[in-house]
Write an enzyme that holds these catalytic residues in place. Structure first.
Site, PDB file in Angstrom:
ATOM      1  N   LEU A 430       0.845  -1.203   0.000  1.00 11.52           N
ATOM      2  CA  LEU A 430       0.000   0.000   0.000  1.00 11.52           C
ATOM      3  C   LEU A 430       0.883   1.258   0.000  1.00 11.52           C
ATOM      4  O   LEU A 430       1.776   1.405   0.846  1.00 11.52           O
ATOM      5  CB  LEU A 430      -0.903   0.003   1.222  1.00 11.52           C
ATOM      6  CG  LEU A 430      -2.248  -0.721   1.077  1.00 11.52           C
ATOM      7  CD1 LEU A 430      -2.900  -0.920   2.437  1.00 11.52           C
ATOM      8  CD2 LEU A 430      -3.158   0.070   0.162  1.00 11.52           C
ATOM      9  N   ASP A 472       1.617  -3.892   5.657  1.00 15.14           N
ATOM     10  CA  ASP A 472       0.771  -3.534   4.517  1.00 15.14           C
ATOM     11  C   ASP A 472       1.200  -4.269   3.257  1.00 15.14           C
ATOM     12  O   ASP A 472       0.953  -3.817   2.134  1.00 15.14           O
ATOM     13  CB  ASP A 472       0.806  -2.031   4.281  1.00 15.14           C
ATOM     14  CG  ASP A 472       2.214  -1.529   3.967  1.00 15.14           C
ATOM     15  OD1 ASP A 472       3.192  -2.230   4.328  1.00 15.14           O
ATOM     16  OD2 ASP A 472       2.329  -0.456   3.357  1.00 15.14           O
TER      17      ASP A 472
END
Length: 553
Positions: A430, A472
């Site tokens: 991300l 992430d």
């Protein structure tokens, strides 16, 4: 020239054969009068001896074979039938010794041999020359007294006991030396009933009273100590040198009823115990048909009480469960104990059971069936599955974790070596997640990760494997790729379109984006799963260096 063969219609021998056959065949006693109208019938519980021309001998088709074993008894459809020929000296069939049972039953080589032995006895004593029967009279009586299981006594025309066997001594307490020569009414009948019973016996001693012959009657008997008890008695007569002899076969009904009551009470106790066990308890015969099952089948599956009796267990289990059980069933029916874990669908949903199977081995070594004790292990199974799931899945997103991902990668690489197909790994990170997590809080960051996982999952195929590696970082494993570069480009673009846009998270509008690194692996590549993952990670950093919302090989 041999003397003509006669059918020795002796009531004493008839009753002896009935007792022996009933005991040997273990036939149900309640069928004692099933075919009593046949003139030549020996009223064996579910057995009988029929003259060859008697209509009752026509159970099944008459053949030239000595033994006929069939399940086509017309009186009891679906029951069991067997018969053995009794032949004369010229080979003609003079009679059939028949066994009938309303229930299906196993009939092995030992049973066949027993039926043949009984037929031989019938041939020896019922189809012998008349003069030989007269010559062997003493031996015949001695054989009867030694083998009959019931109490046996003979009374002559003077009303005196002339024969008394060991079973009679056991029932009444009088030895043969004490009983022979005595009036039977003084010895074994309560005083208040003696005159009445004596009047009933008088016609038999006079050569009449045929209506009493062969009938089962229950009277009151008396033991040596004066105790009264119900006595089952069967009377018959024969002539010996113009003398009338009354033969009596006697059973202690009181003792038998007490035994039956004890058996019923024991059966009731066992039923109560098994019905209250937290387990399935059943007995199945070697054809896999239920012969007993407890109340757990009702509680867990909605089966009526005794609703599975006679039902093929394969119908209850279903094809897939039977296939799973088949190996252990084979072992059990060969006499070996077995254990197995299997699943059935209960009233509340799937249930798991751990079962012990114990064969019932008869004295002749044959396996008649087996006992099944199955415990409900559904809760344990669910806990185990939960522990296993927790060990291989990410608690936040519900996706497989790093451990499950590495395991799946190794499995896919092994398949690729065999098939030659290409594999693709997409490593996703991300963009800007650390800043969002630090400024908007960890709860916000967790919600972003859950949203990202859901959106990527909706953008890929069901056969693709998506896992959360850490933080992430997410990894997508794709199998079945034929045009690697074109297919990867299409999938990566689909993910980017689904994720990279403005979205609302906890009432905050944010623009999500991800960088994707792709690495192709073929079955010919000599690398480990960790090395393949590192290549995809490197490709992801290459995509991130180009800017947000992109992908790179």
């Amino acid at each position: 020239m041999s003397p003509p063969v006669s059918f020795n219609d002796d009531p004493v021998w008839r009753e002896l054969l009935r007792r022996l056959a009933a005991t040997e065949a273990a036939a149900p006693a309640e069928l004692s009068a099933v075919m009593r109208t046949a003139r030549r019938l020996f009223k064996v519980a579910a057995c009988g001896l029929f003259a060859a021309n008697d209509p009752h001998s026509r159970y099944g088709e008459l053949t030239n074979a000595d033994i006929v074993v069939d399940g086509s008894c017309p009186r009891f459809p679906g029951g069991f039938f067997a018969k053995h020929a009794v032949r004369g000296g010229d080979g003609r069939v003079l009679a059939w010794l028949c066994l009938v049972d309303p229930h299906p039953r196993a009939f092995d080589e030992t049973d066949l041999a027993s039926l043949a032995d009984l037929a031989a006895l019938a041939q020896m004593y019922l189809c012998q020359p008349a003069q030989r029967a007269s010559r062997d009279e003493p031996n015949r009586h001695e054989y009867i007294l030694q083998n009959v299981l019931a109490g046996f006594a003979e009374v002559d025309e003077r009303g005196r006991i002339v024969a008394w066997n060991h079973s009679a001594q056991r029932i009444f307490g009088w030895s043969a030396e004490e009983a022979i020569g005595r009036d039977p009414f003084d010895l074994i009948v309560p005083a208040l009933r003696r005159q009445r019973y004596a009047r009933a016996l008088a016609p038999l001693l006079a050569g009449a009273g045929e209506r009493l012959c062969g009938r089962r009657m229950v009277i009151m008997g008396m033991r040596r100590g004066g105790e009264s008890f119900p006595l089952e008695i069967i009377l018959n007569t024969s002539r010996l040198d113009e003398r009338i002899i009354v033969h009596a076969f006697m059973h202690d009904v009181g003792r038998r009823k007490a035994d039956e009551r004890a058996l019923r009470e024991m059966a009731s106790r066992l039923r109560t115990i098994t019905d209250n066990l937290p387990a399935m308890v059943a007995y199945l015969d070697r054809d896999l048909r239920y012969r007993f099952h407890n109340r757990a089948y009702h509680d867990w599956f909605g089966v009526a009480e005794d609703g599975l009796i006679g039902v093929d267990a394969r119908i209850f289990w279903g094809a897939s469960t039977y296939a799973q059980l088949r190996p252990v069933l084979t072992d059990v029916l060969q006499g070996r104990r077995g254990t197995v874990e299997y699943q059935l669908h209960g009233k509340q949903g799937p249930m798991w059971f751990y079962a012990n199977l114990v064969p019932e081995v008869r004295p002749n070594g044959k396996v008649a069936g087996f006992y099944l004790l199955a415990q409900d292990v559904s809760e344990r199974k669910r806990r185990f599955q939960q522990v296993e799931h927790d060990a291989t899945h990410d608690a936040l997103t519900g996706l497989p974790n790093r451990r499950a991902l590495m395991q799946r990668m190794n499995q896919a690489m092994a398949r690729a070596r065999e098939s030659g197909d290409a594999l693709v790994l997409l490593f996703m990170d991300l963009d800007g997640f650390k800043r969002m997590n630090d400024t908007l809080g960890h709860e916000f960051g967790d919600e972003v990760l859950r949203l990202f996982a859901a959106q990527v999952s909706s953008a890929v195929r069901d056969s693709d494997f998506l896992g959360r590696l850490a933080g992430d970082e997410f990894v997508l494993l794709i199998e079945g790729i034929h045009q690697a570069h074109a297919d990867v480009a299409q999938i990566a673009q689909s993910v980017l379109e689904r994720v990279c846009r403005e979205q609302e998270v906890l009432n905050v509008v944010v623009e999500l984006s991800t960088s994707i690194g792709a690495a192709i692996h073929s079955g010919e590549d000599e690398e480990t799963a960790q090395e393949w993952l590192a290549r995809a990670d490197t490709a992801m950093y290459r995509a991130k260096a180009k800017g947000r919302s992109g992908w790179s090989f």
